[in-house]
Design a protein around this motif. Structure first.
Motif, PDB file in Angstrom:
ATOM      1  N   GLY A  39     -11.526  32.441  17.647  1.00  0.00           N
ATOM      2  CA  GLY A  39     -12.404  32.096  16.540  1.00  0.00           C
ATOM      3  C   GLY A  39     -12.795  33.293  15.694  1.00  0.00           C
ATOM      4  N   MET A  40     -12.905  34.442  16.319  1.00  0.00           N
ATOM      5  CA  MET A  40     -13.295  35.645  15.592  1.00  0.00           C
ATOM      6  C   MET A  40     -12.103  36.556  15.300  1.00  0.00           C
ATOM      7  N   SER A  41     -10.894  36.079  15.521  1.00  0.00           N
ATOM      8  CA  SER A  41      -9.715  36.941  15.388  1.00  0.00           C
ATOM      9  C   SER A  41      -9.527  37.482  13.969  1.00  0.00           C
ATOM     10  N   ASP A  42      -9.851  36.671  12.967  1.00  0.00           N
ATOM     11  CA  ASP A  42      -9.727  37.177  11.587  1.00  0.00           C
ATOM     12  C   ASP A  42     -10.679  38.347  11.366  1.00  0.00           C
ATOM     13  N   GLY A  43     -11.899  38.213  11.849  1.00  0.00           N
ATOM     14  CA  GLY A  43     -12.872  39.292  11.716  1.00  0.00           C
ATOM     15  C   GLY A  43     -12.482  40.511  12.527  1.00  0.00           C
ATOM     16  N   ILE A  44     -11.963  40.280  13.714  1.00  0.00           N
ATOM     17  CA  ILE A  44     -11.510  41.398  14.554  1.00  0.00           C
ATOM     18  C   ILE A  44     -10.372  42.131  13.850  1.00  0.00           C
ATOM     19  N   ARG A  45      -9.452  41.365  13.267  1.00  0.00           N
ATOM     20  CA  ARG A  45      -8.312  41.956  12.565  1.00  0.00           C
ATOM     21  C   ARG A  45      -8.802  42.782  11.363  1.00  0.00           C
ATOM     22  N   THR A  46      -9.775  42.259  10.639  1.00  0.00           N
ATOM     23  CA  THR A  46     -10.313  42.965   9.475  1.00  0.00           C
ATOM     24  C   THR A  46     -10.987  44.268   9.886  1.00  0.00           C
ATOM     25  N   GLN A  47     -11.815  44.186  10.927  1.00  0.00           N
ATOM     26  CA  GLN A  47     -12.508  45.395  11.386  1.00  0.00           C
ATOM     27  C   GLN A  47     -11.545  46.409  11.982  1.00  0.00           C
ATOM     28  N   SER A  48     -10.530  45.926  12.694  1.00  0.00           N
ATOM     29  CA  SER A  48      -9.590  46.861  13.311  1.00  0.00           C
ATOM     30  C   SER A  48      -8.661  47.492  12.285  1.00  0.00           C
ATOM     31  N   ALA A  49      -8.503  46.848  11.119  1.00  0.00           N
ATOM     32  CA  ALA A  49      -7.693  47.449  10.052  1.00  0.00           C
ATOM     33  C   ALA A  49      -8.335  48.749   9.576  1.00  0.00           C
ATOM     34  N   ALA A  50      -9.661  48.785   9.602  1.00  0.00           N
ATOM     35  CA  ALA A  50     -10.357  50.011   9.199  1.00  0.00           C
ATOM     36  C   ALA A  50     -10.086  51.144  10.179  1.00  0.00           C
ATOM     37  N   LEU A  51      -9.815  50.783  11.426  1.00  0.00           N
ATOM     38  CA  LEU A  51      -9.530  51.793  12.446  1.00  0.00           C
ATOM     39  C   LEU A  51      -8.054  52.173  12.484  1.00  0.00           C
ATOM     40  N   GLY A  52      -7.222  51.364  11.846  1.00  0.00           N
ATOM     41  CA  GLY A  52      -5.777  51.576  11.901  1.00  0.00           C
ATOM     42  C   GLY A  52      -5.192  50.774  13.059  1.00  0.00           C
ATOM     43  N   HIS A  53      -3.944  50.440  12.952  1.00  0.00           N
ATOM     44  CA  HIS A  53      -3.238  49.676  13.988  1.00  0.00           C
ATOM     45  C   HIS A  53      -3.893  48.323  14.242  1.00  0.00           C
ATOM     46  N   ALA A  54      -4.164  47.595  13.196  1.00  0.00           N
ATOM     47  CA  ALA A  54      -4.866  46.317  13.303  1.00  0.00           C
ATOM     48  C   ALA A  54      -4.121  45.322  14.188  1.00  0.00           C
ATOM     49  N   ASP A  55      -2.799  45.251  14.028  1.00  0.00           N
ATOM     50  CA  ASP A  55      -2.038  44.275  14.816  1.00  0.00           C
ATOM     51  C   ASP A  55      -2.102  44.586  16.309  1.00  0.00           C
ATOM     52  N   GLU A  56      -1.991  45.871  16.654  1.00  0.00           N
ATOM     53  CA  GLU A  56      -2.026  46.256  18.058  1.00  0.00           C
ATOM     54  C   GLU A  56      -3.389  45.953  18.681  1.00  0.00           C
ATOM     55  N   ILE A  57      -4.445  46.234  17.951  1.00  0.00           N
ATOM     56  CA  ILE A  57      -5.796  45.984  18.464  1.00  0.00           C
ATOM     57  C   ILE A  57      -6.017  44.480  18.618  1.00  0.00           C
ATOM     58  N   SER A  58      -5.570  43.693  17.651  1.00  0.00           N
ATOM     59  CA  SER A  58      -5.727  42.238  17.738  1.00  0.00           C
ATOM     60  C   SER A  58      -4.965  41.675  18.928  1.00  0.00           C
ATOM     61  N   ARG A  59      -3.729  42.144  19.122  1.00  0.00           N
ATOM     62  CA  ARG A  59      -2.940  41.675  20.279  1.00  0.00           C
ATOM     63  C   ARG A  59      -3.602  42.076  21.598  1.00  0.00           C
ATOM     64  N   ALA A  60      -4.161  43.270  21.648  1.00  0.00           N
ATOM     65  CA  ALA A  60      -4.828  43.720  22.869  1.00  0.00           C
ATOM     66  C   ALA A  60      -6.047  42.868  23.172  1.00  0.00           C
ATOM     67  N   VAL A  61      -6.812  42.516  22.157  1.00  0.00           N
ATOM     68  CA  VAL A  61      -7.999  41.682  22.367  1.00  0.00           C
ATOM     69  C   VAL A  61      -7.592  40.311  22.895  1.00  0.00           C
ATOM     70  N   VAL A  62      -6.564  39.704  22.297  1.00  0.00           N
ATOM     71  CA  VAL A  62      -6.085  38.392  22.762  1.00  0.00           C
ATOM     72  C   VAL A  62      -5.536  38.505  24.179  1.00  0.00           C
ATOM     73  N   LEU A  63      -4.807  39.574  24.459  1.00  0.00           N
ATOM     74  CA  LEU A  63      -4.251  39.777  25.796  1.00  0.00           C
ATOM     75  C   LEU A  63      -5.359  39.887  26.843  1.00  0.00           C
ATOM     76  N   ILE A  64      -6.409  40.603  26.519  1.00  0.00           N
ATOM     77  CA  ILE A  64      -7.544  40.728  27.442  1.00  0.00           C
ATOM     78  C   ILE A  64      -8.188  39.362  27.677  1.00  0.00           C
TER      79      ILE A  64
END
Length: 188
Positions: A39-64
């Motif tokens: 439900g919050m994946s779009d927001g997580i992706r947006t925030q992680s884009a600011a940190l760089g590597h948005a796709d990797e961070i999003s995949r890691a969150v879903v994997l966890i």
């Protein structure tokens, strides 16, 4: 014949409902996390884009989140193994009366599927309610996606059921394959 096994499994599950609480609660916890993450994946992706590597961070969150869900389903598997061990004599009686293996396995699989399904549905429902409340209160700055919540609920329920079946088939098949005399003499 499988239908008779499922009916017998349903009756046994109703009788043993107290033993399904812990696996259901553990699965609900995992499902809750999975649904909120989706439900919050779009927001997580947006925030992680600011940190760089948005796709990797999003995949890691879903994997966890999915890993936590699978830990809950592992509890369902442990409960199934425990249930089979406690029902050894019952399995011996069924085998001695000529009940084929397939209905016995079907009966034994009802309990883990019910525990996984109930846990996943409860966890998903609580997560959807939490997501709606968080979005309405404006607590989540990036928002909560309704589509993400729905996808997360579907993933949580599907993964829970498939994993419960996959982890429960082996112990139930082995128990149903034992010679009845061995189950009757060794059962508790």
């Amino acid at each position: 014949m499988i239908g008779n096994g499922l009916s017998y499994g349903w009756l046994a599950a109703r009788r043993r409902i107290s033993e399904m609480v812990l696996p259901a609660v553990t699965t609900a916890t995992g499902a809750y996390l999975v649904v909120l993450v989706f439900g919050m994946s779009d927001g997580i992706r947006t925030q992680s884009a600011a940190l760089g590597h948005a796709d990797e961070i999003s995949r890691a969150v879903v994997l966890i989140a999915v890993t936590v869900l699978l830990v809950g389903v592992a509890e369902v598997a442990v409960a199934t193994t425990r249930t089979v061990a406690h029902r050894t004599r019952e399995l011996g009686v069924l085998g001695a009366n000529g009940i084929p293996r397939a209905p016995v396995v079907a009966a034994l699989l009802v309990e883990p599927v019910i525990a996984a399904l109930a846990g996943a549905l409860i966890g998903a429902l609580l997560a959807v309610l939490t997501g709606v409340v968080l979005a309405a209160a404006g607590v989540v700055g990036t928002g909560v996606s309704t589509v993400g919540l729905a996808v997360g609920a579907g993933v949580a329920v599907a993964v829970s059921i498939v994993a419960a079946l996959a982890t429960s088939v082996v112990p139930t098949w082995k128990a149903a394959s034992r010679p009845p005399i061995r189950s009757l003499t060794e059962g508790s």
